[in-house]
Design an enzyme around this catalytic site. Structure first.
Site, mmCIF file in Angstrom:
data_model
loop_
_atom_site.group_PDB
_atom_site.id
_atom_site.type_symbol
_atom_site.label_atom_id
_atom_site.label_comp_id
_atom_site.label_asym_id
_atom_site.label_seq_id
_atom_site.Cartn_x
_atom_site.Cartn_y
_atom_site.Cartn_z
ATOM 1 N NE ARG A 146 19.864 87.415 103.834
ATOM 2 C CZ ARG A 146 20.389 87.140 102.652
ATOM 3 N NH1 ARG A 146 20.039 86.065 101.979
ATOM 4 N NH2 ARG A 146 21.304 87.927 102.142
ATOM 5 C CG ASP A 198 18.955 84.866 98.793
ATOM 6 O OD1 ASP A 198 19.893 85.544 99.237
ATOM 7 O OD2 ASP A 198 18.969 84.334 97.665
ATOM 8 C CD GLU A 247 20.192 89.687 99.687
ATOM 9 O OE1 GLU A 247 21.371 89.979 99.446
ATOM 10 O OE2 GLU A 247 19.559 88.880 98.991
ATOM 11 C CG ASP A 274 26.626 88.250 99.870
ATOM 12 O OD1 ASP A 274 27.032 87.119 99.527
ATOM 13 O OD2 ASP A 274 25.424 88.525 100.030
#
Ligand code: GLC
Length: 532
Positions: free
Chosen positions: A200, A202, A244, A310
């Site tokens: 993933r 970032d 992301e 988050d």
């Protein structure tokens, strides 16, 4: 489903925070050995792939998103051997593992930054972005609004300002320097060669800065990301790389490239609209955002989520909607954070199982690869009194024993919840195992019903007219397989004006599956399939 379907297109992901999962060493922090002992739980949910939050050595000023060494494991979490053992144990159970790759910035404790700030002539100086005035790129927004006043911070040791999109303890890397590309590609190869199933990636919109722009989504950024994909296609063709990028759908499309950039992108804008629709009893925002969502290349996929580590971000809604969402979902002290809300799923849904079933049933049946956030499967609460986003990152509750069975330590990194409603004494995996009505059982039922229906995983979406804004109806169709989803977003019964030509069964019903209702109960959701 076409033969071309890639594994991540119809998978379900589980977001795991190693520090929060299970502490095998008794030091109050979760670790890889502990997580291994809980993999059977993860497997039992019916998920396919684990995404673990950053596990690198780090001063943890941003919970590991401030990397101090790309090639090792944070000592609190174990060693590289422990990580490998975790990977093997996951693979043995048929679970894949993706890790977080933090490309945009490092920790200020990273040796590169330490060398850079000390010496203008160091080769590492140019790994970061410097300025004498701290006035450049003035059109760039600040992301951590609650804490940071500028994207520039003066470093007395360096005698210059350095650029950072997140905390001032996270200096941005300089992608104009080819050496930075090489460093990042090297880190990619290191973890891929160890056997992980992908990344993933970032904070990818922010890699480059250019004067006169908002420094997001720049062509140069896409250029580097395509380079990462080329490496993956050449050397690791079965892996996935997930972007992301908290952006509008039309700005997300370039992150797929022509099938030559990311395999998967998070669909940020749909997430707040699911909550908005539920609270307003009005499906319109969901339909509008999916109408605004472009077609993506073959082999690509969206990733969807209800919550993550988050704050529940409201960056992708209009300002007036954001205010309304804050009023409705963050009325309490400290529940607001930056442009979002620091609460967990179950408290946001008033601990109401009908709403939990509806929201999960909705996002598990809309397009995209869904992610379940650890702890939400048992309806864990949050703790807004903890700093930053930690209130949604507390220890997992396994049993009613000390610290929820997470750790035998007297003090854990943050406390497990002990409050009357969400305390580990009541809300824990063991207590919910044998209870058919528990959040855990409900989550497993939803996931297994989805797993059995290829149409829900990758089928075409079509809206069905219901004549009511509170009644959302859609079909997902793959070949001969079709599922009709009916959702009552309101707290009032809704007459069902959809003609059901055939005899239908409800895949979400626990008992008799035949469906013949003339109206939908408040917050009801049905996944219907022809009985034939
Ligand atoms: C991403 C992460 C977030 C982190 C930030 C900076 O948005 O999800 O947790 O603080 O990047 O790395």
């Amino acid at each position: 489903m076409s033969e071309q379907t890639r594994w991540y297109q119809n998978a379900v992901f589980y977001e795991m925070y190693i520090r929060a999962f299970c502490d095998s060493s008794g030091d109050g922090n979760g670790d890889f050995r502990g997580a291994i002992s809980k993999l059977d739980h993860v497997k039992s949910l019916g998920v396919d792939c684990i995404w673990i939050l950053p596990m690198y050595p780090s001063p943890l000023k941003d919970d590991g998103y401030d990397v101090a060494d790309y090639y090792d494991i944070h000592p609190d979490y174990g060693s590289l051997d422990d990580f490998k053992a975790f990977l093997d144990a996951a693979h043995q159970r048929g679970l894949r593992v993706v890790i977080d790759l933090v490309m945009n910035h490092t920790s200020d404790q990273h040796p590169w930054f330490q060398a850079a700030r000390k010496d203008r002539n160091s080769p590492y100086r140019d790994y970061y972005v410097w300025s004498d005035t701290g006035t450049e790129y003035a059109d760039t927004r600040i992301i951590f609004l609650d804490v940071e006043e500028s994207n520039w911070t003066y470093d007395p040791e360096a005698g210059q300002y350095f650029w950072h999109r997140f905390y001032s303890s996270q200096p941005d890397l300089n992608y104009d320097n080819p050496a930075v590309h090489e460093e990042m590609l090297k880190a990619v190869r290191f973890w891929m060669d160890m056997g992980i199933d992908g990344f993933r990636a970032d904070a990818v919109p922010y890699l480059y800065e250019r004067e006169g722009t908002n420094c997001e989504n720049l062509p140069e950024t896409h250029g580097f990301l395509k380079k990462v994909r080329r490496l993956m296609d050449e050397q690791y063709p079965d892996a996935v790389v997930i972007a992301e990028a908290n952006q509008w759908p039309e700005d997300l499309l370039p992150y797929f490239g022509d099938g030559d950039e990311f395999h998967v992108c998070f669909h940020f804008p749909i997430m707040p609209r699911l909550y908005q629709a539920l609270k307003a009893g009005d499906k319109t925002p969901i339909i509008e955002i999916l109408a605004r969502t472009p077609e993506i290349p073959a082999g690509a996929q969206w990733m969807t989520f209800l919550r993550n580590h988050d704050e529940l971000t409201l960056e992708m809604v209009a300002p007036e909607v954001r205010e309304w969402m804050w009023q409705e979902y963050a009325p309490g002290p400290r529940q607001k954070q930056n442009l979002g809300i620091r609460r967990r799923l179950t408290p946001l849904l008033d601990n109401d199982k009908r709403k939990y079933r509806l929201m999960n049933g909705m996002f598990l049946s809309l397009p995209g690869t869904p992610i379940v956030y650890y702890g939400d499967e048992i309806g864990m609460g949050d703790n807004v009194w903890l700093p930053d986003r930690h209130g949604c990152r507390t220890p997992m509750h396994w049993t009613s024993a000390k610290n929820g069975g997470f750790s035998t330590a007297d003090k854990t990194y943050f406390p497990a919840h002990t409050d009357a409603v969400y305390g580990y004494q009541h809300v824990n995996v063991a207590a919910q195992e044998g209870d058919a009505d528990s959040y855990l059982s409900l989550t497993r039922r939803l996931l297994s019903a989805r797993r059995a229906q290829p149409a829900l995983q990758n089928g075409e979406l079509a809206w069905v007219d219901t004549g009511s804004k509170a009644l959302l109806a859609y079909t997902r169709t793959a070949g001969q397989e079709q599922v009709l989803v009916l959702i009552n977003l309101s707290d009032q019964p809704q007459a069902l004006n959809v003609s059901l030509s055939e005899e239908m069964i409800d895949l979400l019903s626990d008992g008799d599956q035949s469906f013949a209702a003339a109206s939908l109960e408040p917050y009801a959701i049905h996944w219907l399939k022809s009985a034939g």
